[in-house]
Design an enzyme around this catalytic site. Structure first.
Site, PDB file in Angstrom:
ATOM      1  CE  LYS A 192      -3.545   2.750   0.446  1.00  0.00           C
ATOM      2  NZ  LYS A 192      -4.491   2.764   1.562  1.00  0.00           N
TER       3      LYS A 192
ATOM      4  CE  LYS B 191      -2.391   7.241   6.923  1.00  0.00           C
ATOM      5  NZ  LYS B 191      -3.413   6.254   7.344  1.00  0.00           N
TER       6      LYS B 191
END
Length: 295
Positions: free
Chosen positions: A170, A245
């Site tokens: 990811k 983030k």
């Protein structure tokens, strides 16, 4: 059908929970937001008051939380591992750092549980439609056990390897998506300044070597794709603050592994400036605003 405890039913977890309910699963849900809980309760979930309650008498515990510390708090401090019954599978669909993910795998194993890190790609649109991609890290047995459940929330269910490798996948994916969003934005702002019609530029690039998922599905230039966030006030499918983030996670991973990611570093800096200018709640493709005062 399975019994599921779902911890974190916000923008992503909410529609994921609804899809589980529509598939016939029983869901106990926990979230700090009363509004988020009400959303899933209206769809048939049972609200509980603590993470440990969500983990009691269920087959799966799914966490979908903002950062690694939140997952650690829920699973370790919140009593999930103490409350779960033998055989319960822990599935973390949050996007967190690899080290924390592996720490949670180790804690689950020490307590006698299997765990799968299973972050997703597809944003709120994919969560609503049940078309998410799940990138899974953990044992083959844990993956096999979770696959059917994940298929009720997603379209592509991929085993990426051992503990933490779903998160690693990811992080790589989202670093590339962040770079791509910035690159597509640069091309369209430059094209606009050169006098090109944005739709014409889109028609050419989308059938040429510069094409990408970001361009074809969520072009950052407003007015080019009617269904894109940019053409709808940059209403988020995936918020810019979340992209930052994930970009920061990618840079921490790059530093830890000694890998040079100059484009990743540049995109991270661009998103940091973008958020500082107050655009964190907008879609990640709103990074184009960082390049043009006209948008």
């Amino acid at each position: 059908m399975a019994k599921v405890g779902f911890i974190g039913v916000g923008n992503m977890g909410g529609p994921m929970t609804r899809n589980l309910l529509q598939a016939g699963h029983e869901v106990k849900a926990f979230d700090l937001s009363e509004e988020a809980l009400n959303f899933v309760v209206q769809s048939g979930a049972v609200a509980v008051a603590a993470p440990a309650e969500a983990a009691t008498d269920v087959d799966f515990v799914v966490t979908m939380l903002p950062v690694g510390a939140n997952v650690r708090d829920a699973v370790l401090e919140g009593g999930v591992l103490n409350a779960a019954s033998p055989g319960t599978l822990m599935v973390d669909s949050s996007t967190i750092d690899v080290d924390t993910s592996r720490e949670l795998h180790d804690a689950a194993q020490a307590a006698g549980f299997e765990m799968l890190d299973a972050p997703v790609s597809g944003g709120t649109v994919g969560a609503d439609a049940g078309t998410l991609t799940f990138m899974c890290g953990g044992s083959t047995a844990a993956f096999a056990k979770a696959r059917g459940l994940l298929a009720d929330m997603g379209r592509n269910i991929i085993h990426c390897g051992g503990p933490g490798l779903g998160q690693a996948t990811k992080i790589c994916n989202n670093m590339l998506a962040g770079i791509n969003s910035l690159a597509v934005s640069e091309a369209f702002v430059m094209g606009q300044q050169l006098g090109l019609d944005p739709k014409t530029l889109y028609d050419v690039i989308s059938t040429s070597t510069g094409n990408s998922y970001i361009l074809s599905q969520s072009c950052p230039m407003p007015g080019v794709l009617p269904g894109s966030p940019s053409s709808n006030g940059f209403k988020p499918g995936f918020a810019a603050k979340l992209m930052l983030k994930d970009m920061r996670l990618s840079q921490a991973a790059a530093q830890a592994t000694g890998v040079a990611t100059p484009l990743g570093a540049a995109a991270t800096a661009a998103y940091a400036a973008h958020i500082e200018h107050g655009h964190g709640e907008l879609d990640a493709t709103s990074i184009i605003k960082q390049l043009s005062s006209k948008l």
